[in-house]
Design a protein around this motif. Structure first.
Motif, mmCIF file in Angstrom:
data_model
loop_
_atom_site.group_PDB
_atom_site.id
_atom_site.type_symbol
_atom_site.label_atom_id
_atom_site.label_comp_id
_atom_site.label_asym_id
_atom_site.label_seq_id
_atom_site.Cartn_x
_atom_site.Cartn_y
_atom_site.Cartn_z
ATOM 1 N N ASP A 168 0.858 -1.182 0.000
ATOM 2 C CA ASP A 168 0.000 0.000 0.000
ATOM 3 C C ASP A 168 0.896 1.233 0.000
ATOM 4 N N VAL A 169 0.554 2.186 -0.860
ATOM 5 C CA VAL A 169 1.407 3.358 -1.070
ATOM 6 C C VAL A 169 0.592 4.615 -0.775
ATOM 7 N N PHE A 170 1.083 5.438 0.154
ATOM 8 C CA PHE A 170 0.368 6.631 0.596
ATOM 9 C C PHE A 170 1.201 7.875 0.265
ATOM 10 N N GLY A 171 0.525 8.906 -0.228
ATOM 11 C CA GLY A 171 1.240 10.151 -0.473
ATOM 12 C C GLY A 171 1.199 10.560 -1.929
ATOM 13 N N ASP A 172 2.009 11.548 -2.261
ATOM 14 C CA ASP A 172 1.964 12.195 -3.571
ATOM 15 C C ASP A 172 2.857 11.471 -4.584
ATOM 16 N N ILE A 173 2.318 10.426 -5.167
ATOM 17 C CA ILE A 173 2.982 9.695 -6.244
ATOM 18 C C ILE A 173 1.929 9.367 -7.294
ATOM 19 N N SER A 174 2.237 9.617 -8.552
ATOM 20 C CA SER A 174 1.249 9.410 -9.611
ATOM 21 C C SER A 174 1.225 7.947 -10.052
ATOM 22 N N GLU A 175 0.164 7.571 -10.723
ATOM 23 C CA GLU A 175 0.076 6.206 -11.250
ATOM 24 C C GLU A 175 1.197 5.948 -12.254
ATOM 25 N N THR A 176 1.530 6.968 -13.064
ATOM 26 C CA THR A 176 2.602 6.811 -14.048
ATOM 27 C C THR A 176 3.934 6.543 -13.361
ATOM 28 N N GLU A 177 4.235 7.302 -12.308
ATOM 29 C CA GLU A 177 5.500 7.122 -11.576
ATOM 30 C C GLU A 177 5.564 5.751 -10.910
#
Length: 447
Positions: A285-294
């Motif tokens: 699970d990934v929380f925070g400001d990261i885009s789907e592309t990244e």
């Protein structure tokens, strides 16, 4: 009653709009404005639907790499129905697309009983030369026959591990009488669509397949197979307690060390920006400001390093079918219903002069009420092939509905345009044939 889409029969689609609800096809008009220079088929609503086209529109707009892939089953004369696909391939090449074209000789052999020699002859003399004559730059394209492309055959074998007979039967209506080579031909179609994403070619890359709606079963199956072949799935989820959304990278039999590597790369690359992860055995699970592309880029690189595929699900567009010149469906088995790209120009003109139109019962009635261009096979020739200028097309519509032109005169105009077009095309086809060795296509014409 639900519509049936059959890739091997002339599907008659009474209402294209029903395909949106029945099969999940998306309206193409939703992405039309994203294209800087849409093809006339797009502007005119001939291309009516898509799957996953947003990434192709983005690639065209931002000049990113993408592949346009299509195949032709070499069983007979290439005609104006095939030209619709060829025109789109040429357009995509002009937009920067990497062109890959497969001659579906395995399918022709399995489904139509064609010999390998016949497939080769028809594939080269009818389809490849026509593509080049219509503007394809073959030096910047990859053209192959399924039976001669080992990576396609190998990938088809691998895809076969992800689908069973029951699933094939549900999609295609296969029965106990369906022979295995027919099913292998279907898997080969999927391999055609996906093989450009193998590391020996372009690697994971957006791919678009322009097809008629009857080919959608192949697209649905291939997208499903691509997803099953991948080791990871990225989903957007919502925390039930806080209502906040987050990314979840979920594994499908992926080894634990891959999860650890993905987790490390996320923290190393985005930890300073406040991105946090929660690692478990089967998901991150990934929380925070990261885009789907990244996030997708990190997951893709780890999967590829571990020997996976990381396929990008292929996109597709769907175009309406042309009516036959004799009314009803256009069929290769009814010669007068279609015009071959190798047709003698004057013979083609004669077919147009006998074609079914949307005219009234008498000349006086047509002058008074006007014709019905939306029921006219000759108007469809203008719409699809003979008129590039939208203003000229509108004038033809107005002259028809206003009773200013009768069907005989309109047919003569279309026949004249067709003669000029085919005479020019025949010359270009011959020139293309003479240059085949320059493009690495080894073929000798019989006789």
């Amino acid at each position: 009653m639900a519509q049936k889409l059959d890739p091997w029969k002339s599907s008659e689609i009474s209402d294209y709009s029903k395909l949106f609800d029945e099969f999940g096809i998306q309206p193409f008009e939703e992405v039309l404005d994203e294209l800087p220079n849409p093809h006339k088929y797009m502007r005119r609503g001939i291309i009516f639907g898509h799957r996953g086209y947003d990434m192709i529109a983005d690639a065209i707009h931002n000049k990113k790499p993408f592949v346009v892939l299509d195949g032709f089953m070499p069983t007979g004369k290439a005609h104006f129905g095939h030209k619709m696909v060829m025109d789109q391939i040429v357009w995509y090449q002009k937009q920067g697309g990497i062109v890959v074209i497969g001659m579906a000789d395995r399918e022709a052999h399995a489904v139509r009983g064609m010999s390998w020699e016949e497939c080769k002859q028809i594939g080269v003399e009818e389809y490849i030369t026509s593509l080049i004559a219509l503007g394809l730059q073959p030096e910047n394209a990859r053209i192959y026959f399924q039976s001669e492309c080992q990576p396609v055959k190998d990938l088809a074998f691998e895809l076969g591990t992800k689908v069973n007979f029951s699933e094939m039967a549900a999609i295609y209506g296969f029965s106990g009488e369906t022979h295995l080579s027919h099913m292998i031909a279907v898997l080969t179609q999927g391999a055609d669509i996906l093989h450009s994403q193998l590391p020996i070619y372009e690697g994971p890359i957006p791919v678009v397949v322009p097809v008629g709606a009857d080919q959608d079963p192949h697209i649905r199956l291939t997208r499903d197979l691509a997803s099953k072949m991948n080791l990871f799935l990225i989903e957007r989820r919502e925390d039930q307690k806080t209502g906040n959304s987050y990314w979840s990278v979920r594994g499908k039999g992926a080894p634990e060390d891959m999860f650890k590597e993905i987790d490390k790369n996320i923290r190393d690359g985005f930890g300073a920006a406040g991105v946090q992860t929660k690692l478990s055995k089967e998901h991150i699970d990934v929380f925070g400001d990261i885009s789907e592309t990244e996030l997708s880029e990190i997951v893709k690189n780890v999967e590829l390093a571990g020997g996976g595929y990381a396929f990008v699900l292929p996109a597709s567009t769907y175009h309406r079918f042309m009516s036959g010149l004799t009314g009803g469906k256009m069929s290769s088995s009814i010669p007068d219903s279609n015009i071959a790209l190798s047709e003698e120009p004057k013979a083609a003109a004669k077919k147009i002069m006998k074609a079914k139109t949307g005219g009234r019962e008498s000349a006086d009635e047509q002058r008074e009420l006007g014709g019905e261009f939306d029921k006219c096979s000759v108007y469809e020739l203008y719409l699809f092939h003979l008129v590039d200028d939208d203003n000229e097309l509108i004038q033809i519509q107005n002259d028809c509905t206003g009773g200013k032109i009768l069907c005989g005169e309109c047919k003569k105009k279309a026949a004249g345009k067709m003669e000029i077009f085919l005479a020019d095309l025949q010359q270009k086809r011959e020139e293309a044939f003479e240059k085949l060795p320059m493009y690495g296509i080894d073929y000798q014409r019989n006789g």
